[in-house]
Design a protein around this motif. Sequence first.
Motif, PDB file in Angstrom:
ATOM      1  N   GLU A   1       0.841  -1.206   0.000  1.00  0.00           N
ATOM      2  CA  GLU A   1       0.000   0.000   0.000  1.00  0.00           C
ATOM      3  C   GLU A   1       0.877   1.257   0.000  1.00  0.00           C
ATOM      4  O   GLU A   1       0.622   2.203  -0.741  1.00  0.00           O
TER       5      GLU A   1
ATOM      6  N   THR B   1       2.518   1.734  -3.365  1.00  0.00           N
ATOM      7  CA  THR B   1       1.576   2.287  -4.343  1.00  0.00           C
ATOM      8  C   THR B   1       1.368   3.784  -4.116  1.00  0.00           C
ATOM      9  O   THR B   1       1.304   4.572  -5.058  1.00  0.00           O
ATOM     10  N   GLU B   2       1.267   4.168  -2.841  1.00  0.00           N
ATOM     11  CA  GLU B   2       1.059   5.573  -2.502  1.00  0.00           C
ATOM     12  C   GLU B   2       2.257   6.422  -2.970  1.00  0.00           C
ATOM     13  O   GLU B   2       2.086   7.474  -3.605  1.00  0.00           O
TER      14      GLU B   2
END
Length: 248
Positions: free
Chosen positions: A6, A9-10
């Motif tokens: 996550e 991806t951020e």
Amino acid sequence: MDATSERHTEIAERLRVVRERIEHACTGAGRETGEIGLVVVTKFFPASDIEHLVDLGVTDIGENKDQEAGAKVAELGADVRAAVTVHFIGQLQTNKANRVTRYADVVQSVDRARLVTALDRGVGTALGSGARHTPLEVTLQVDLGEGEDQGRGGALPDDLPALAEEVAGAEHLRLRGLMAVAPFGLDEAGTRAAFDRLAALGERLRADHPGASWLSAGMSGDLELAIAAGTTHLRVGSAILGSRPQQR
Ligand SMILES: *Cc1c(COP(=O)(O)O)cnc(C)c1O
């Protein structure tokens, strides 16, 4: 998705947006993106973020506190460490200079002669002990404050020639150019003018020191203005990694 992917991806998404901003600003200024180095400022963020950044093609990181930076760089795996150039960009006490020379490839915040002497001595020791294998690249930090502006650290423009001579005469240091932070409280026109002053100082410096071609200016909020003024190195933190813990 787990927390690691996550975060990956951020960061990837934010980095994509910043790279687009850089491209757009380069187009507007008639410059090539290849002329612009992106130093991602990782202060307050963990070593794992540096791994994500390297995976996403980032080659330069910036840190501004010795204690945090030294510990974080030591945590990096050998392959990640080899893939990044570490820039120290913060105020540096003379008695910490020695430690910084063990992990920094570049010190951007050189602002006084005593620091030059301390860094040169530190690099000499680190080279001798095998703690480093290369000279230290250095930029001089310039105070762009004027009149009512609040300067944000750095040598006064009048002091640059003498300071540049100090660095040029130091055995283990390589003078690469100038660095500055836009003064607080300026509007867009004021920031533009400050970056133009930096560019003019850079040109003057290059007359005596042709290798000192770097201009390190431009952060999350003003990178477009810095690109228009001729910056060669951006230092971008929050736009890529998010707001720092103390600002949340
Ligand atoms: C923190 C820092 C930056 C990055 O600032 P952002 O606004 O987060 O992009 C750049 N330069 C220096 C000297 C810094 O300390």
